[in-house]
Enzyme design. Sequence first.
Site, PDB file in Angstrom:
ATOM      1  N   THR A 114       0.881  -1.352   0.136  1.00  8.98           N
ATOM      2  CA  THR A 114      -0.022   0.134  -0.047  1.00  8.98           C
ATOM      3  C   THR A 114       0.884   1.170   0.015  1.00  8.98           C
ATOM      4  O   THR A 114       2.039   1.151  -0.156  1.00  8.98           O
ATOM      5  CB  THR A 114      -1.136  -0.108   1.184  1.00  8.98           C
ATOM      6  OG1 THR A 114      -1.955   1.125   0.977  1.00  8.98           O
ATOM      7  CG2 THR A 114      -0.451  -0.078   2.375  1.00  8.98           C
ATOM      8  N   LYS A 134       3.394   1.348  -3.983  1.00  7.43           N
ATOM      9  CA  LYS A 134       2.797   0.571  -4.991  1.00  7.43           C
ATOM     10  C   LYS A 134       3.663   0.870  -6.337  1.00  7.43           C
ATOM     11  O   LYS A 134       3.695  -0.251  -7.004  1.00  7.43           O
ATOM     12  CB  LYS A 134       1.372   1.028  -5.182  1.00  7.43           C
ATOM     13  CG  LYS A 134       0.430   0.479  -4.158  1.00  7.43           C
ATOM     14  CD  LYS A 134      -1.031   0.925  -4.402  1.00  7.43           C
ATOM     15  CE  LYS A 134      -1.878   0.732  -3.333  1.00  7.43           C
ATOM     16  NZ  LYS A 134      -3.381   1.030  -3.942  1.00  7.43           N
ATOM     17  N   ASP A 183      -7.406  -3.802  -7.286  1.00  5.70           N
ATOM     18  CA  ASP A 183      -8.040  -2.820  -6.974  1.00  5.70           C
ATOM     19  C   ASP A 183      -9.444  -2.705  -7.894  1.00  5.70           C
ATOM     20  O   ASP A 183     -10.510  -2.551  -7.451  1.00  5.70           O
ATOM     21  CB  ASP A 183      -7.489  -1.402  -6.916  1.00  5.70           C
ATOM     22  CG  ASP A 183      -6.670  -1.172  -5.590  1.00  5.70           C
ATOM     23  OD1 ASP A 183      -6.932  -2.061  -4.743  1.00  5.70           O
ATOM     24  OD2 ASP A 183      -5.884  -0.393  -5.691  1.00  5.70           O
ATOM     25  N   GLY A 196     -12.927  12.672 -10.021  1.00  5.13           N
ATOM     26  CA  GLY A 196     -11.561  12.574  -9.333  1.00  5.13           C
ATOM     27  C   GLY A 196     -10.461  11.806 -10.278  1.00  5.13           C
ATOM     28  O   GLY A 196     -10.903  11.085 -10.902  1.00  5.13           O
ATOM     29  N   ALA A 197      -9.302  12.276 -10.246  1.00  2.73           N
ATOM     30  CA  ALA A 197      -8.115  11.864 -11.189  1.00  2.73           C
ATOM     31  C   ALA A 197      -7.025  11.565 -10.400  1.00  2.73           C
ATOM     32  O   ALA A 197      -6.094  11.597 -10.815  1.00  2.73           O
ATOM     33  CB  ALA A 197      -8.022  12.747 -12.142  1.00  2.73           C
ATOM     34  N   GLY A 243      -4.773   8.907  -7.308  1.00  2.00           N
ATOM     35  CA  GLY A 243      -4.071   7.515  -7.573  1.00  2.00           C
ATOM     36  C   GLY A 243      -5.083   6.507  -7.606  1.00  2.00           C
ATOM     37  O   GLY A 243      -5.339   5.563  -8.193  1.00  2.00           O
ATOM     38  N   TYR A 283     -14.983   4.552   2.117  1.00  2.00           N
ATOM     39  CA  TYR A 283     -16.064   3.978   2.698  1.00  2.00           C
ATOM     40  C   TYR A 283     -15.942   4.276   4.200  1.00  2.00           C
ATOM     41  O   TYR A 283     -16.474   3.455   5.157  1.00  2.00           O
ATOM     42  CB  TYR A 283     -15.589   2.270   2.864  1.00  2.00           C
ATOM     43  CG  TYR A 283     -14.428   1.938   3.227  1.00  2.00           C
ATOM     44  CD1 TYR A 283     -13.234   2.050   2.413  1.00  2.00           C
ATOM     45  CD2 TYR A 283     -14.120   1.639   4.662  1.00  2.00           C
ATOM     46  CE1 TYR A 283     -12.126   1.547   2.849  1.00  2.00           C
ATOM     47  CE2 TYR A 283     -12.711   1.072   5.002  1.00  2.00           C
ATOM     48  CZ  TYR A 283     -11.668   1.278   3.873  1.00  2.00           C
ATOM     49  OH  TYR A 283     -10.466   0.901   4.674  1.00  2.00           O
TER      50      TYR A 283
HETATM   51  P1  ATR Z   1      -5.941   9.321  -4.103  1.00  2.00           P
HETATM   52  O1  ATR Z   1      -4.393   8.640  -4.500  1.00  2.00           O
HETATM   53  O2  ATR Z   1      -6.293   8.804  -2.721  1.00  2.00           O
HETATM   54  O3  ATR Z   1      -6.836   9.255  -5.064  1.00  2.00           O
HETATM   55  P2  ATR Z   1      -5.051  12.221  -4.565  1.00  2.00           P
HETATM   56  O4  ATR Z   1      -4.064  11.686  -5.640  1.00  2.00           O
HETATM   57  O5  ATR Z   1      -4.649  12.970  -3.541  1.00  2.00           O
HETATM   58  O6  ATR Z   1      -5.487  10.768  -3.679  1.00  2.00           O
HETATM   59  O7  ATR Z   1      -6.438  12.498  -5.035  1.00  2.00           O
HETATM   60  C1  ATR Z   1      -7.545  12.873  -4.304  1.00  2.00           C
HETATM   61  C2  ATR Z   1      -8.715  13.233  -5.652  1.00  2.00           C
HETATM   62  O8  ATR Z   1      -9.592  14.251  -4.681  1.00  2.00           O
HETATM   63  C3  ATR Z   1      -8.070  14.247  -6.684  1.00  2.00           C
HETATM   64  O9  ATR Z   1      -8.845  13.974  -7.871  1.00  2.00           O
HETATM   65  C4  ATR Z   1      -8.414  15.746  -6.092  1.00  2.00           C
HETATM   66  O10 ATR Z   1      -8.484  16.699  -7.127  1.00  2.00           O
HETATM   67  P3  ATR Z   1      -7.430  17.396  -7.499  1.00  2.00           P
HETATM   68  O11 ATR Z   1      -6.536  16.382  -8.661  1.00  2.00           O
HETATM   69  O12 ATR Z   1      -7.732  18.689  -8.124  1.00  2.00           O
HETATM   70  O13 ATR Z   1      -6.338  17.761  -6.402  1.00  2.00           O
HETATM   71  C5  ATR Z   1      -9.619  15.538  -5.338  1.00  2.00           C
HETATM   72  N1  ATR Z   1      -9.954  16.346  -4.254  1.00  2.00           N
HETATM   73  C6  ATR Z   1      -9.378  16.441  -3.116  1.00  2.00           C
HETATM   74  N2  ATR Z   1     -10.045  17.454  -2.558  1.00  2.00           N
HETATM   75  C7  ATR Z   1     -10.925  18.302  -3.426  1.00  2.00           C
HETATM   76  C8  ATR Z   1     -11.692  19.321  -3.234  1.00  2.00           C
HETATM   77  N3  ATR Z   1     -11.755  20.169  -2.181  1.00  2.00           N
HETATM   78  N4  ATR Z   1     -12.348  19.671  -4.296  1.00  2.00           N
HETATM   79  C9  ATR Z   1     -12.498  19.169  -5.302  1.00  2.00           C
HETATM   80  N5  ATR Z   1     -11.596  17.747  -5.707  1.00  2.00           N
HETATM   81  C10 ATR Z   1     -10.710  17.483  -4.587  1.00  2.00           C
END
Ligand code: ATR
Length: 285
Positions: free
Chosen positions: A71, A75, A111, A136-137, A139, A227
Amino acid sequence: MDDSRETQGVNAFVTGHPVKHSRSPLIHGYWLKQLQLPGSYRAHEVPAEDFATFIASLKNGTSGFVGGNVTIPHKEVAFKLADRPDELSKELGASNTLWLQDGELHATNTDGRGFTANLDERHAGWDRSDRAVILGAGGASRAVIQAVRDRGFKEIHVVNRTVERAQELADRFGDRVHAHPMGALVDVMQGAGLFINTTSLGMDGEAAPTIDFSALAHGAVVTDIVYVPLKTPLLTQAEDQGFAIVDGLGMLLHQAVPGFETWFGRRPVVDEALRALIIADMEKH
Ligand code: ATR
């Protein structure tokens, strides 16, 4: 199954940094007990600077493990250090499951299989439409995009605050995947049969934006890979607006199945008692 696995059992790990919050030992421990297998599965914390040494010990057989889960933050490095990463891992550039076979370290990423198995179990028919929206985009969204594409969705719309990150994923996962900024959300939701939140919005009691889901197709399913809490604010909103919802806990449980089967030689089942065990643990913390 070889004799030693039968009589003494084998050992598997989950490694990360930190790893003490991982619920994987609870999940695998439950199955080992249920199936009366003698093996072990335990958390093994490894800081980033020691990870390559740990993998070397795994490969040369001195670690005492036959494989395990990986994790955050390991990864990507696990994928790079594996001798035989599979096609799923290669496209993602990350692996969460490792195992030794004939002296080589194999790697996959489970996953996406966890994501689809959860929806198959809790809302059969979730894959009937052509259009999916993924919010969301980061990881966590990668395996979801891959899984939804591989299930046959024809149009996959990835919406993200930072549109450049969504565009990188559209480029990576092919021409069925399209990138959009947040402002396009309502437009791309028109007629979609599946909506997936992969962002941290609404996690752990944080506030979440209000989303009008009414543009989704009749009978659409809304799911969240977060979750904690089980019913996130986005799921509550979607349910109040009349849509079917599926929480993200089953993805965690189902992603563990292939690894367990590979290390311990028996295919485990995700049942209600396991779900209840993890929910009880979530309520403690
Ligand atoms: P993980 O690997 O768990 O997906 P991450 O890479 O930090 O974590 O990605 C978090 C996601 O939540 C991203 O899509 C992030 O948007 P950005 O790429 O613009 O940062 C999104 N996210 C987190 N907080 C947010 C907020 N307040 N509003 C909109 N999107 C948010």
